[in-house]
Design a protein around this motif. Sequence first.
Motif, PDB file in Angstrom:
ATOM      1  N   ALA A  56       1.938  10.793  10.375  1.00 20.28           N
ATOM      2  CA  ALA A  56       3.162  10.840   9.578  1.00 20.28           C
ATOM      3  C   ALA A  56       4.278  10.043  10.248  1.00 20.28           C
ATOM      4  CB  ALA A  56       3.596  12.285   9.361  1.00 20.28           C
ATOM      5  N   TYR A  57       4.352  10.111  11.577  1.00 22.21           N
ATOM      6  CA  TYR A  57       5.339   9.317  12.306  1.00 22.21           C
ATOM      7  C   TYR A  57       5.047   7.824  12.149  1.00 22.21           C
ATOM      8  CZ  TYR A  57       6.746  13.639  14.677  1.00 22.21           C
ATOM      9  OH  TYR A  57       7.196  14.903  14.957  1.00 22.21           O
ATOM     10  N   VAL A  58       3.768   7.468  12.245  1.00 17.46           N
ATOM     11  CA  VAL A  58       3.382   6.072  12.066  1.00 17.46           C
ATOM     12  C   VAL A  58       3.755   5.596  10.664  1.00 17.46           C
ATOM     13  CG1 VAL A  58       1.444   4.452  12.028  1.00 17.46           C
ATOM     14  CG2 VAL A  58       1.504   6.267  13.756  1.00 17.46           C
ATOM     15  N   ALA A  59       3.453   6.412   9.657  1.00 18.36           N
ATOM     16  CA  ALA A  59       3.774   6.056   8.280  1.00 18.36           C
ATOM     17  C   ALA A  59       5.270   5.903   8.074  1.00 18.36           C
ATOM     18  CB  ALA A  59       3.211   7.107   7.321  1.00 18.36           C
ATOM     19  N   ALA A  81       0.828  -1.204   0.000  1.00 13.03           N
ATOM     20  CA  ALA A  81       0.000   0.000   0.000  1.00 13.03           C
ATOM     21  C   ALA A  81       0.858   1.248   0.000  1.00 13.03           C
ATOM     22  CB  ALA A  81      -0.917   0.004   1.220  1.00 13.03           C
ATOM     23  N   LEU A  82       0.222   2.353  -0.358  1.00 11.81           N
ATOM     24  CA  LEU A  82       0.809   3.682  -0.262  1.00 11.81           C
ATOM     25  C   LEU A  82       0.261   4.315   1.021  1.00 11.81           C
ATOM     26  CD1 LEU A  82       1.059   6.164  -3.254  1.00 11.81           C
ATOM     27  CD2 LEU A  82       0.674   6.958  -0.928  1.00 11.81           C
ATOM     28  N   LEU A  83       1.138   4.806   1.874  1.00 11.68           N
ATOM     29  CA  LEU A  83       0.722   5.368   3.152  1.00 11.68           C
ATOM     30  C   LEU A  83       0.699   6.889   3.105  1.00 11.68           C
ATOM     31  CD1 LEU A  83       2.819   3.190   5.641  1.00 11.68           C
ATOM     32  CD2 LEU A  83       0.597   2.678   4.623  1.00 11.68           C
ATOM     33  N   VAL A  84      -0.354   7.474   3.649  1.00  9.40           N
ATOM     34  CA  VAL A  84      -0.457   8.927   3.780  1.00  9.40           C
ATOM     35  C   VAL A  84      -0.759   9.237   5.237  1.00  9.40           C
ATOM     36  CG1 VAL A  84      -1.568  11.031   2.955  1.00  9.40           C
ATOM     37  CG2 VAL A  84      -1.412   9.041   1.450  1.00  9.40           C
ATOM     38  N   GLY A  85       0.146   9.942   5.910  1.00  5.90           N
ATOM     39  CA  GLY A  85      -0.055  10.233   7.323  1.00  5.90           C
ATOM     40  C   GLY A  85       0.070  11.712   7.624  1.00  5.90           C
ATOM     41  N   TRP A  86      -0.838  12.207   8.434  1.00  2.00           N
ATOM     42  CA  TRP A  86      -0.811  13.610   8.857  1.00  2.00           C
ATOM     43  C   TRP A  86      -0.437  13.685  10.328  1.00  2.00           C
ATOM     44  CZ3 TRP A  86      -5.352  15.921  11.617  1.00  2.00           C
ATOM     45  CH2 TRP A  86      -5.113  17.258  11.984  1.00  2.00           C
ATOM     46  N   SER A  87       0.508  14.577  10.685  1.00  2.25           N
ATOM     47  CA  SER A  87       0.872  14.834  12.065  1.00  2.25           C
ATOM     48  C   SER A  87       1.342  13.539  12.725  1.00  2.25           C
ATOM     49  CB  SER A  87      -0.322  15.467  12.794  1.00  2.25           C
ATOM     50  OG  SER A  87       0.044  15.970  14.056  1.00  2.25           O
ATOM     51  N   ASP A 110      16.568   5.121   6.904  1.00  2.00           N
ATOM     52  CA  ASP A 110      16.358   3.748   6.429  1.00  2.00           C
ATOM     53  C   ASP A 110      15.219   3.620   5.425  1.00  2.00           C
ATOM     54  OD1 ASP A 110      18.443   2.698   7.874  1.00  2.00           O
ATOM     55  OD2 ASP A 110      17.211   1.980   9.535  1.00  2.00           O
ATOM     56  N   ILE A 111      14.439   4.662   5.230  1.00  2.00           N
ATOM     57  CA  ILE A 111      13.345   4.585   4.266  1.00  2.00           C
ATOM     58  C   ILE A 111      13.918   4.402   2.857  1.00  2.00           C
ATOM     59  CG2 ILE A 111      11.531   5.944   3.127  1.00  2.00           C
ATOM     60  CD1 ILE A 111      10.743   7.017   5.835  1.00  2.00           C
ATOM     61  N   ALA A 112      13.415   3.400   2.157  1.00  2.00           N
ATOM     62  CA  ALA A 112      13.952   3.060   0.829  1.00  2.00           C
ATOM     63  C   ALA A 112      12.860   3.036  -0.226  1.00  2.00           C
ATOM     64  CB  ALA A 112      14.662   1.708   0.895  1.00  2.00           C
ATOM     65  N   VAL A 113      11.793   3.797  -0.006  1.00  2.00           N
ATOM     66  CA  VAL A 113      10.701   3.911  -0.981  1.00  2.00           C
ATOM     67  C   VAL A 113      10.446   5.389  -1.236  1.00  2.00           C
ATOM     68  CG1 VAL A 113       9.637   1.735  -0.250  1.00  2.00           C
ATOM     69  CG2 VAL A 113       8.939   3.879   0.851  1.00  2.00           C
ATOM     70  N   PRO A 114       9.818   5.733  -2.362  1.00  2.00           N
ATOM     71  CA  PRO A 114       9.544   7.155  -2.637  1.00  2.00           C
ATOM     72  C   PRO A 114       8.720   7.783  -1.517  1.00  2.00           C
ATOM     73  CG  PRO A 114       9.103   5.804  -4.580  1.00  2.00           C
ATOM     74  CD  PRO A 114       9.347   4.857  -3.455  1.00  2.00           C
ATOM     75  N   THR A 115       9.228   8.863  -0.961  1.00  2.00           N
ATOM     76  CA  THR A 115       8.577   9.520   0.169  1.00  2.00           C
ATOM     77  C   THR A 115       8.561  11.023  -0.066  1.00  2.00           C
ATOM     78  OG1 THR A 115       9.272   7.780   1.694  1.00  2.00           O
ATOM     79  CG2 THR A 115       8.670   9.907   2.666  1.00  2.00           C
ATOM     80  N   ARG A 116       7.400  11.626   0.112  1.00  2.00           N
ATOM     81  CA  ARG A 116       7.250  13.051  -0.100  1.00  2.00           C
ATOM     82  C   ARG A 116       6.596  13.711   1.110  1.00  2.00           C
ATOM     83  NH1 ARG A 116      10.403  11.775  -3.102  1.00  2.00           N
ATOM     84  NH2 ARG A 116      10.608  12.145  -5.343  1.00  2.00           N
ATOM     85  N   TYR A 117       7.146  14.850   1.497  1.00  2.00           N
ATOM     86  CA  TYR A 117       6.573  15.667   2.562  1.00  2.00           C
ATOM     87  C   TYR A 117       5.704  16.766   1.963  1.00  2.00           C
ATOM     88  CZ  TYR A 117       9.474  13.940   6.478  1.00  2.00           C
ATOM     89  OH  TYR A 117      10.051  13.179   7.465  1.00  2.00           O
ATOM     90  N   LEU A 170       4.064  12.229   3.838  1.00  2.00           N
ATOM     91  CA  LEU A 170       4.096  12.654   5.236  1.00  2.00           C
ATOM     92  C   LEU A 170       3.650  14.108   5.309  1.00  2.00           C
ATOM     93  CD1 LEU A 170       7.550  11.039   6.143  1.00  2.00           C
ATOM     94  CD2 LEU A 170       5.270   9.973   6.104  1.00  2.00           C
ATOM     95  N   VAL A 171       2.506  14.331   5.929  1.00  2.00           N
ATOM     96  CA  VAL A 171       1.873  15.651   5.936  1.00  2.00           C
ATOM     97  C   VAL A 171       2.148  16.345   7.271  1.00  2.00           C
ATOM     98  CG1 VAL A 171      -0.279  16.933   5.642  1.00  2.00           C
ATOM     99  CG2 VAL A 171       0.080  14.765   4.398  1.00  2.00           C
TER     100      VAL A 171
END
Length: 266
Positions: free
Chosen positions: A104-107, A95-101, A191-198, A123-124
């Motif tokens: 975002a830490y959980v994601a 899945a693609l994760l979207v987390g706010w506040s 350690d994150i190894a997937v596309p991640t955007r803030y 990460l929002v």
Amino acid sequence: MTNTRSGWTGLVPVDDTALAVTDTGGSGIPVVYLNGQFGVQWQWRRVITELGTRWRHITYDERARGRSKGSADYSFAAAVRDVDAVLAARGVSRALLVGWSYGAYVAAHWASRNPDRTLGAVLVDGAFPYDWLDEAMEQRIRKLFRRMGWFWPLLRPLRLAPRMTAEQQANSNIEIGVISRERELGPVLDDIAVPTRYVVASGTSFGSRGDEQERIRTSLDAVTARNPDIRVSAKVASNHGAILRKDFRAIAEAVREVATLDRTGH
């Protein structure tokens, strides 16, 4: 991943509780939305509408929030485990994760631990590695939640406040301060190894003072310098509390960007 053609809403049992989950179904990319610390799943409705029906949207309320049941465990570790429970219950392997506040830490933690199961992350205005918690801040947090204690019972029937005591809410807030420390969160982000955007907010919001939040956000510069998989997609005008409501288009665009990167490489 298993495709669910029709939508589903119900309770997913996990540990001593049950989480209220909504899954729009369909064959699109599964997007799991992770709420703010005391937020609820309906706050994502504008982002979901903006993305449309080509995506499979999965939202849920954390323990004792919204329509979810209470628990004896409101720890951050439990919040990360609950992602696994929801994905397993809905038959989603990636899945693609979207987390706010808080979400975002959980994601960030979940993506760091599960690169093969993560399409990417958005990460929002959260997951900033910054040492903002000290003894004075801890006391300020406890005082704030004690002061607000009379107000929460008025909002709970409307599901606008968590069914947690003031002490439990304060402890949760303090725990995220520990998790936010650079020595704790920095290695997770590295350690994150997937596309991640803030998607980063501007200015202050409830509970903050002066330029506290802007100073915290500057910690992203070192993160993006170290990890090429992490970038800032947008710096938006709204503050932390209003970002889902006012800048939902920027969040949706970051989701599209991450999904494209997963398909084309990064």
